[in-house]
Motif scaffolding. Structure first.
Motif, PDB file in Angstrom:
ATOM      1  N   HIS A   6      29.815 -28.647 -67.691  1.00  0.00           N
ATOM      2  CA  HIS A   6      30.230 -26.792 -67.030  1.00  0.00           C
ATOM      3  C   HIS A   6      31.902 -26.833 -66.508  1.00  0.00           C
ATOM      4  O   HIS A   6      31.683 -25.784 -65.562  1.00  0.00           O
ATOM      5  CB  HIS A   6      29.469 -25.967 -66.571  1.00  0.00           C
ATOM      6  CG  HIS A   6      27.904 -26.262 -67.974  1.00  0.00           C
ATOM      7  ND1 HIS A   6      27.200 -27.218 -67.529  1.00  0.00           N
ATOM      8  CD2 HIS A   6      27.622 -25.491 -68.645  1.00  0.00           C
ATOM      9  CE1 HIS A   6      26.256 -26.516 -68.753  1.00  0.00           C
ATOM     10  NE2 HIS A   6      26.392 -25.698 -69.346  1.00  0.00           N
ATOM     11  N   THR A  58      25.059 -24.013 -65.597  1.00  0.00           N
ATOM     12  CA  THR A  58      24.974 -25.645 -64.773  1.00  0.00           C
ATOM     13  C   THR A  58      23.092 -25.272 -64.374  1.00  0.00           C
ATOM     14  O   THR A  58      22.749 -26.260 -63.733  1.00  0.00           O
ATOM     15  CB  THR A  58      25.734 -25.151 -63.742  1.00  0.00           C
ATOM     16  OG1 THR A  58      27.452 -25.601 -63.838  1.00  0.00           O
ATOM     17  CG2 THR A  58      25.735 -26.646 -63.013  1.00  0.00           C
ATOM     18  N   ASN A  63      29.616 -19.994 -65.876  1.00  0.00           N
ATOM     19  CA  ASN A  63      29.663 -21.441 -66.054  1.00  0.00           C
ATOM     20  C   ASN A  63      28.689 -22.171 -64.429  1.00  0.00           C
ATOM     21  O   ASN A  63      27.961 -23.542 -64.693  1.00  0.00           O
ATOM     22  CB  ASN A  63      31.063 -21.952 -65.287  1.00  0.00           C
ATOM     23  CG  ASN A  63      31.778 -22.522 -66.915  1.00  0.00           C
ATOM     24  OD1 ASN A  63      31.656 -22.209 -67.694  1.00  0.00           O
ATOM     25  ND2 ASN A  63      33.076 -22.155 -66.416  1.00  0.00           N
TER      26      ASN A  63
END
Length: 606
Positions: A483, A515, A511
Motif C-alpha cells: 500500500h 494497510t 493507504n
C-alpha cells in the motif's frame, strides 16, 4: 631519321662563304668572258700569256674579297654564338630549377639585349612563382601558426624588396588590431584601435593603400617609429578577408628598397600573399577549434563516471576513459588497439556480439542490469548502451559503448527494498539525496504493537521469540509495501510505518487505513498457521494519525536514519496504546478521517 647537328657558328660561316663567294665567282667569270669576246670582236686572238695578268688580278680580287667576308663572318658568328650560348646556358639552368644562378648581363644595345632583358624578367617571375609555391607547401605542412606566419611575411618582404613587414589581426573582444608578426629586434606586440593609423584606416575601409610618403599623410601614427627608432619611408597596406568576406586583419609592408614607392605589381603580389595569409589564419582557427573540441571531449570522457569505449570500423578500441579501465580492471594502455572480440571474452562475449549487431543494423542496443566480469574475475552490474558512430555523410565510422556501473546502486536498492516498496525506492533513487533533506510534509503515521508480547516471550524463549517476530514482521511489512508505505523502524515488537514520505500522494491516509485493515486480515491467517503448529495466537493494536511533520535524515554524523518527528507521531503512538482502554483493534485520528478520499465505515470512539 637521324638529325644532323651543326652549330650556329658553323652555319653562319657556311652561309657567309656561300653568299660572298658565289657573286664574286660569277663576276670574275663574266669579266673574263667579256674581255675575251672583246678581243675576238676586235680581230685579236688572245693567247694565254696575254690573258695571264688578267687572270691573276681577278683571282686575287676574288680571294681578297672572300677572305674579308670570311673574317667578318667569323667575328659575327662568334658574337652571335656567344650571346646564344649565354641564353642557352640560362635556359638549361631554368630547366634544372636553379633560378638563383640565372643572370644574363646586358652589354650591348642590339636585339640580343632586348632578348636578354625579356628572359631576365621571365626568370624573375619564375622566382616569384617558386617562392609562392614554397609558401603554399608550407601552408600544407606547417601547423604552428607563428612559424608559418613569420615565413610568409618574410618571404613577402623579400619578394617585394621591402625592409619590413607586419601582420595585424583583429581582436573582436577589445576592438583592436594587434601584431601577430612584426619585423625588428626592438618590436614587441603592437596594439592599436581598429580605426587608428594607416592599418586602422585600411581595416575600416577594406581598401588597400599605397602611400609613398607616410609622414605627409595625417592618418599615419609616428609613435611606433619613435618607440622603435625605425623610419618609415613608404607603406603598402592590404586588408585580409576570410571566406565569408569579413575583414580579419591587415598586412603592412614598409620601405621599398630600390624605389621611392611600391608599384602596382607589388600591390598585386601583396594581394596574393594576403589571400594565402587568410587561408593560413582560417586553417589555424579551424585547427584550434578541432584541438579545443578534442581536449573538451577528452575532459568529458575523463570526468564522466560512466565507462565510455569507442571502436573504429574494424571494431578495434580507439579510446577508453579511466572509468572503463577501472570497470574492466584493465591496465592503462591495455585496451587501446584491442579488438572487441579480444576485449570481451568468456561471459562477456555477448557485448562483442551486440557491437557487431549494432554495426550491421546501425541501431542502438540497450541492456539494463546486465552482468560484466572484470579481468580480475569480479562481477559488476551495468546498464549498457551500444550505438553506431556516423560521419557527416551518414556513413558508419565505428561504434561507441557506454557502461553505467550500477553495482553500488543495486546494492543500495536492495537495502532500500527492506524499508520500502520497489516503486518508492526507484522514485527515491531517481530524485536523489535532495528528497532526504529535512522538510515539512503531511504524512500519515501508523503504529502497531503486539499485545502481551512480554508474557509470550517469557513462555516460548528467546529463539522462538525471534522466529515468531520474523514471521510476523514479514507478513506485516509486505502489507505496508503493498500500500505504498515505507517501514520507518522496528521498536521491539512494534512497527512504525509512514505513508506520504518521502513522496506525498493524494491517497496517503486511505493507504494507511487499508494497510491497518489488511494487517488484521493477514494476522488472522498467520494465527491459523500458528494454531495448526500448536503455537499461541498473536494479538495487535494499531494507531494512525495524519498531520504536518518534519521529514528527513535525522541523527549524528556517524549514524543517521530517515524518519519523522512531530505531534502527529506522538498522537499515532498514543492512539495505538488507547486500543487497550477502548477494547478496539484500530484507532485513527480525526485528522486522518478528514484526509480520506474514500469514506470508510467507521465508529467514533471519543
Amino acid at each position: 631519321r637521324e638529325l644532323v647537328a651543326i652549330r650556329l657558328k658553323s652555319k653562319l660561316l657556311y652561309l657567309t662563304i656561300f653568299v660572298a663567294a658565289l657573286p664574286l665567282i660569277f663576276f670574275a667569270a663574266s669579266i673574263i668572258f667579256k674581255v675575251q669576246r672583246m678581243f675576238v670582236l676586235s680581230g685579236v686572238n688572245p693567247s694565254m700569256p696575254m690573258m695571264m695578268p688578267l687572270y691573276v688580278w681577278i683571282v686575287g680580287v676574288v680571294l681578297i674579297c672572300m677572305l674579308g667576308s670570311v673574317l667578318m663572318a667569323l667575328l659575327t658568328a662568334h658574337e652571335v654564338s656567344r650571346s646564344a650560348s649565354q641564353l642557352i646556358d640560362g635556359m638549361r639552368l631554368v630547366e634544372s630549377g636553379d633560378l638563383e644562378r640565372v643572370k644574363l648581363e646586358v652589354v650591348s644595345t642590339d636585339e640580343y639585349a632586348d632578348i636578354f632583358r625579356g628572359f631576365q624578367h621571365m626568370v624573375e617571375a619564375l622566382r616569384e612563382e617558386q617562392l609562392i609555391l614554397e609558401v603554399s607547401n608550407d601552408l600544407a605542412g606547417e601547423l604552428k601558426l607563428e612559424l608559418l606566419i613569420a615565413r610568409i611575411m618574410r618571404t613577402t618582404a623579400d619578394l617585394l624588396n621591402a625592409e619590413r613587414s607586419t601582420l595585424f589581426v583583429y581582436d573582436r573582444k577589445t576592438d583592436e588590431l594587434f601584431s601577430l608578426f612584426a619585423d625588428g629586434e626592438m618590436v614587441r606586440e603592437i596594439r592599436l584601435p581598429s580605426n587608428r593609423g594607416i592599418a586602422g584606416a585600411v581595416f575600416t575601409s577594406g581598401i588597400a593603400e599605397n602611400i609613398p610618403d607616410p609622414y605627409a599623410d595625417p592618418r599615419f601614427n609616428p609613435e611606433v617609429d619613435r618607440a622603435t627608432g625605425f623610419v618609415t619611408r613608404s607603406i603598402l597596406c592590404q586588408p585580409i578577408f576570410d571566406k565569408t568576406g569579413a575583414r580579419i586583419g591587415v598586412t603592412q609592408i614598409l620601405n621599398k628598397r630600390d624605389a621611392a614607392a611600391f608599384s602596382a605589381k607589388d600591390e598585386a603580389r601583396l594581394r596574393a600573399f594576403s589571400a594565402q595569409i587568410a587561408v593560413c589564419l582560417e586553417n589555424a582557427r579551424l585547427f584550434d577549434d578541432v584541438l579545443y573540441m578534442k581536449n573538451y571531449n577528452e575532459s568529458i570522457l575523463k570526468s564522466t563516471s560512466n565507462a565510455v569505449i569507442t571502436f573504429d570500423e574494424d571494431e578495434r578500441i580507439v579510446t577508453a576513459n579511466e572509468a572503463a579501465r577501472k570497470l574492466l580492471n584493465a591496465p592503462l594502455d591495455g585496451l587501446v588497439g584491442v579488438a572487441a572480440r579480444d576485449a570481451f571474452t568468456g561471459k562477456n562475449d555477448w557485448i562483442a556480439e551486440r557491437l557487431e549487431r549494432t554495426d550491421r543494423d546501425r541501431e542502438a542496443y540497450i541492456a539494463m542490469d546486465a552482468e560484466l566480469i572484470g579481468q580480475d574475475g569480479g562481477a559488476s552490474s551495468i546498464n549498457l548502451t551500444a550505438a553506431p558512430l556516423v560521419d557527416a555523410n551518414d556513413a558508419v565510422i565505428g561504434s561507441m559503448l557506454v557502461m553505467e556501473d550500477i553495482t553500488s546502486e543495486k546494492r543500495v536498492r536492495s537495502t532500500m527494498a527492506r524499508y520500502m516498496s520497489k516503486e518508492v525506492a526507484d522514485q527515491l533513487l531517481e530524485a536523489g539525496e535532495s528528497e532526504l533533506t529535512g522538510k515539512d510534509q503531511t504524512v500519515s503515521i501508523l503504529f502497531s504493537d503486539v499485545r502481551g508480547f512480554t508474557t509470550i516471550a517469557e513462555k516460548i524463549g528467546a529463539r522462538e521469540t525471534v522466529t515468531m517476530l520474523n514471521s510476523y514482521f514479514t507478513e506485516m511489512v509486505d502489507v505496508i509495501f503493498e500500500h505504498k508505505g515505507i517501514l520507518d523502524k522496528y521498536i521491539g515488537d512494534a512497527i512504525m510505518a509512514l505513508f506520504g514520505a518521502p513522496f506525498a500522494g493524494p491517497n496517503d491516509a486511505d493507504n494507511a487505513i487499508a494497510t491497518a485493515n489488511k494487517m488484521m486480515v493477514e494476522l488472522k491467517a498467520l494465527n491459523l498457521k500458528r494454531a495448526d503448529m500448536g503455537e499461541p495466537p498473536i494479538d495487535i493494536g494499531l494507531g494512525i494519525s495524519t498531520g504536518n511533520v518534519i521529514v528527513g535524515n535525522i541523527g549524528s554524523i556517524k549514524r543517521m536514519e530517515y524518519t519523522v518527528i512531530g505531534d502527529s507521531v506522538n498522537l499515532a503512538s498514543r492512539l495505538e496504546g488507547a486500543n487497550k482502554a477502548y477494547g478496539s483493534k484500530i484507532l485513527f485520528s480525526e485528522f486522518t478521517q478528514a484526509r480520506l478520499s474514500n469514506p470508510q465505515l467507521v465508529r467514533e470512539i471519543d
